[in-house]
Every structure is written in structure tokens, then in C-alpha cells.
Write a protein that holds these residues in place. Sequence first.
Motif, short mmCIF file in Angstrom:
data_model
loop_
_atom_site.label_atom_id
_atom_site.label_comp_id
_atom_site.label_asym_id
_atom_site.label_seq_id
_atom_site.Cartn_x
_atom_site.Cartn_y
_atom_site.Cartn_z
N TRP A 239 0.86 -1.07 0.08
CA TRP A 239 0.05 -0.10 0.02
C TRP A 239 0.78 1.16 0.02
N HIS A 240 1.99 1.27 0.92
CA HIS A 240 2.65 2.61 1.16
C HIS A 240 4.10 2.22 0.73
N TRP A 241 4.83 3.46 0.47
CA TRP A 241 6.32 3.59 0.31
C TRP A 241 6.78 5.02 0.76
N SER A 242 7.55 5.24 1.49
CA SER A 242 8.05 6.71 2.00
C SER A 242 9.60 6.79 1.83
N PRO A 243 9.88 7.86 1.19
CA PRO A 243 11.38 8.33 1.02
C PRO A 243 11.97 8.30 2.39
N GLU A 244 11.51 8.68 3.29
CA GLU A 244 11.89 8.79 4.80
C GLU A 244 11.97 7.42 5.58
N TYR A 245 10.78 6.77 5.62
CA TYR A 245 10.75 5.41 6.20
C TYR A 245 10.44 4.15 5.49
N ASN A 246 10.78 4.42 4.14
CA ASN A 246 10.92 3.05 3.30
C ASN A 246 9.47 2.28 3.41
N TRP A 247 9.55 1.15 3.70
CA TRP A 247 8.45 -0.01 3.78
C TRP A 247 8.23 -0.13 5.12
N GLU A 248 8.50 0.81 6.21
CA GLU A 248 7.88 0.71 7.67
C GLU A 248 6.70 0.46 7.62
N MET A 249 5.78 0.98 6.77
CA MET A 249 4.41 0.66 7.11
C MET A 249 3.96 -0.77 6.88
N ASN A 250 4.63 -1.31 6.04
CA ASN A 250 4.57 -2.86 6.15
C ASN A 250 3.09 -3.36 5.81
N PHE A 251 2.53 -2.89 4.83
CA PHE A 251 1.06 -3.33 4.42
C PHE A 251 0.94 -3.89 3.18
N PRO A 252 1.35 -4.91 2.99
CA PRO A 252 0.91 -5.97 1.71
C PRO A 252 -0.53 -6.23 1.71
N VAL A 253 -1.07 -5.83 0.64
CA VAL A 253 -2.54 -5.79 0.33
C VAL A 253 -3.20 -7.17 -0.17
N HIS A 254 -4.01 -7.65 0.78
CA HIS A 254 -4.59 -9.05 0.50
C HIS A 254 -6.30 -8.79 0.37
N GLY A 255 -6.87 -9.47 -0.55
CA GLY A 255 -8.47 -9.57 -0.60
C GLY A 255 -8.86 -10.24 0.52
N TYR A 256 -10.27 -10.15 0.35
CA TYR A 256 -11.02 -9.14 -0.44
C TYR A 256 -11.52 -7.78 0.36
N ASN A 257 -11.39 -6.79 -0.02
CA ASN A 257 -11.43 -5.31 0.33
C ASN A 257 -11.83 -4.43 -0.77
N GLU A 258 -11.75 -3.01 -0.59
CA GLU A 258 -11.87 -2.13 -1.71
C GLU A 258 -10.80 -2.13 -2.56
N CYS A 259 -9.79 -2.81 -2.78
CA CYS A 259 -8.47 -2.57 -3.42
C CYS A 259 -8.46 -3.43 -4.85
N LEU A 260 -9.36 -4.00 -5.13
CA LEU A 260 -9.24 -4.94 -6.24
C LEU A 260 -8.84 -4.22 -7.43
N ILE A 261 -9.12 -2.90 -7.74
CA ILE A 261 -8.81 -2.13 -8.88
C ILE A 261 -7.25 -1.93 -8.72
N MET A 262 -6.50 -1.91 -7.64
CA MET A 262 -5.20 -1.80 -7.61
C MET A 262 -4.42 -2.72 -8.52
N TYR A 263 -5.06 -3.99 -7.95
CA TYR A 263 -4.09 -5.17 -8.85
C TYR A 263 -4.53 -5.23 -10.26
N ILE A 264 -5.85 -4.82 -10.66
CA ILE A 264 -6.02 -4.87 -12.03
C ILE A 264 -5.52 -3.76 -12.83
N LEU A 265 -5.32 -2.72 -12.12
CA LEU A 265 -4.43 -1.55 -12.88
C LEU A 265 -2.89 -1.83 -12.97
N ALA A 266 -2.50 -2.51 -11.91
CA ALA A 266 -1.06 -3.15 -11.92
C ALA A 266 -0.70 -4.14 -13.09
#
Length: 488
Positions: A239-266
Amino acid sequence: MVTQYDGSVAERPPAIIITIKVLILPAQSTETKRNAAMIRYRLTVITIVISFLLVRCTNTHKVNSEAKFSPEDEQLFTEVQEQTFQYFWDGAEPASGMARERIHIDNVYPQKDRNVITSGGSGFGVMALLVGIHRGFITRDQGRERLEKIVQFLKTADRFHGAWPHWWYGETGKVKPFSKKDNGGDLVETSFLLQGLLCVRQYFINGDSAEQVLANRIDTLWREVEFDWYRHGTNSLYWHWSPEYNWEMNFPVHGYNECLIMYILAASSPTHGVPPEVYHEGWAQSGRIVAPCSVFDYPLQLYHQGDSPYGGPLFWAHYSYLGLDPHGLKDRYADYWVENRNQTLINYSWCIRNPKYFKGYGPDNWGLTASYSVNGYAAHAPGNYNDRGVISPTAALSSFPYTPQQSMQAMRHWYNDMKDKLWGPYGFYDAFSQTANWYPQRYLAIDQGPIVVMMENYRSGLLWRLFMSCPEVKAGLKQLGFTSPHFK
């Protein structure tokens, strides 16, 4: 007139008309008259049967085709669309043209964020602008000029490996942290924005020279988003990447929720695409996304994140499907029209049953989704914990494609019976609670946008047809194993 889009690729299916002409000679006797009357009777019966069968055939894809709206309902439908559209027109942040994250009519902003703008909400907003053009709320040139301003802002505003942040300061284009470590790219909100921008590209792509320039500038922005970077070296999207904190949010997105469109666009990206295993292993968790259950006799096919036994908040049936047409959309995991419609009917049924005995709940007052809440903000949903007695009008209004009769009943009640408490300059306010006697005069972009868009999709399928016309999206969906009436 409000007519229901039925999921066909054309805006409306062609009418099928059969005319039967019969020549009956003048009767010469009582017996002949009796025979002629019998012939006319039989022909009438045959014609009625044929007409019934033809109606059944042409309505194959329709859901709730029994929905009938009066002229007053139709007038109200347009009024709600137009008033809500104004959030993204009159209410837009002036320097950028983008959607403000929130608008408070009392002008009280505890976080001093009146001019903070939102990426995902602006994605919904640019789709609303297309509806405004289509419905004549603004002219085509007015819409194009506003969209040019927005695209210019997006070209120069802060980006992070092509992805935009959740929030910016509208006057400067500098990132406004959503939280301490969420101060970089937000791939989910970026995907909501891209879904809208691709609809704009398709709307203007064959227009005059100025419109084609706009379409080409959007295409450049789309190609610059580095979906592959947000894999973080795995077969998931983060979900996130930061130039200051890199991957510290550590949020891989798994379904099912509102995020299907992200995987389709990718999967659809022509420049930074991801292979199908990212979808199947990341989003679908190697098939673990499939978790059939039945609630109130409505079957759900998928595991809804957050251990939601009654389905998640209703925006899960909206955000990814503002452009992505769920009609006939299927893959190895689900039929997405069935999933969305049943999630909506479960939400409706929960409010009808009202097991927590909240005041006002019923067939004309329903809809639980993420919105303002009595104590801050909450992802309202059916269930003992997530139902807090707060109705969010966007839930029912954005569900018109799935539940037109039930949505109209709620809209009619709110407008006719509760207008003095619920209606403002940008349509219905974000949320209310009769139990708590709580009626805040406040709006959120991410709740107003889906109202305009999904009501239009119910009427004409406009945004569905635009998004599904993208050749990259068709290719991406095919690559992931989807089927849809929009492609073979």
C-alpha cells in the motif's frame, strides 16, 4: 427519464419489435363473426405471450428490473446527482482544482485542513466532472478546462515512484502526511485516481486538438506509475512507500476489500506491469480468498478482510467498481456482480432486522459504510461491533446499480421527511444518527464522489463503458483470467 443500465456494452439494448398484421374479411354470418372473434382472441393471447418472452430475453442481465420510478422520483434522482456534483465543482480547492478531503459547513476544521486535497477522492471527482458534462450541469469546455488544471497539478505535485500520496496541501502540491510514516506514495489511493483519469482519457481521446492533448497528458501520468516498485520484491502489492521510512508501514494488500482495482491496474500497466502471480498469490492468497458463506440467505463467495461475518463496509462494493463494470465480471474466485449485490442486500437486511434496536433503521433508512461517526470516523458495517447506529447516505445511494428500489426508497425518505436535517449545498450530509440525535453538516470527498458516479452508472453505464473501453485494462483482465461482456 431514469432508465436502468443493464450491463450490455451498448448504452441501451436495441428494442425488439414484432408486428403481426392480420386481415379478417367482413363477417357474413353469426358463425363467421364468432370464428373471427375467436381468431382475434387467440392472436391477442399469442401477442401477449410473445411480448412477455421478448421482455424476459432483453432483460437477461437486469437486476431489480421491477424498479419503477415516478416522474417525481426521476426529478429527485437528477437533483441529488447535480447537488452532490457541486462538491467537486463549486467546492473544489481553487489552486489545484482537486477535491478537498472534507468540507465542513460550519467552517470548523480542528486539524486546520480546509485546503488539504485528496488523491482517491479526486479520482472519484474527475469521474463526477464527466457526469456533469454528460448531464449538462456544466459545458464540455468548462469540464475540460477544470480537468486541464487538475492534470497540470498532478504533473508537478509530489510523487513517489510515480504514485501520489493520500493527501497534499492544495496550494503547494506538497505531501500532507496521512500519518507519521505514511508520508509518501499511496498505491491504493493512486489507483482510485487512475481509475478516474483513465475514464477522462477515454472520454476525450477522439475529441478536438485540445481534448486530445489532455488525453495524452493523462496517458503519460498513467505510464509513470511504477506498480512493479510497490511489489517490494514479493508477489504482493504494498500500500505505502516513503522516502523517509521506506517500507516501514509494511502493508501488503490482500483481498477481499476495496482494493481490487489496484491489482487490475497493476496487471494492466503498459510500462510497469506485474505478472499474474502477483494477483493470484498476493490479492487472492493462493486461493484462500475463497470462503463461501451465506448470510440472510444471500451467499458471499469471498473472505472479507477484518473477519467480517456479514460482509465489510459497503464502500467495498463501490470504490473499485466506479469504472470496473461488475456486470458479468468473473474470475476463478468469484462472480463480482453477485458478490456486490449480495453484500448490499446483506447490509440492507441487517438494517431491516435491526438487532441492536437503533432508532430509525428500516427499509427507508439504511446503509452502513465508512464515514464520519459520532466519535470521529469509523468503518460502519453489519455486525455487533461495527454497527454503531450511524447511517451514511452514500451507502444506499452508491448502491443504486445493485438495489435500485431500496436505494430510491431511502433517498425519497431522506429528502421528503428529513431534508431539514440531512440536506445541504453538496447534497446529503455525510452521516447521521437518530439514536444519538447527531446530524453534522459535514462532507467527505470519498463519500460524495461514489454517489454521483454510481447513480450515473445505474442510469447509463457511462463510467463503466469508458473504463472498460481501455485496451490496457481489457488486456490486463484477460491476463488475470477474468471474463466480461466487454471483451471476448
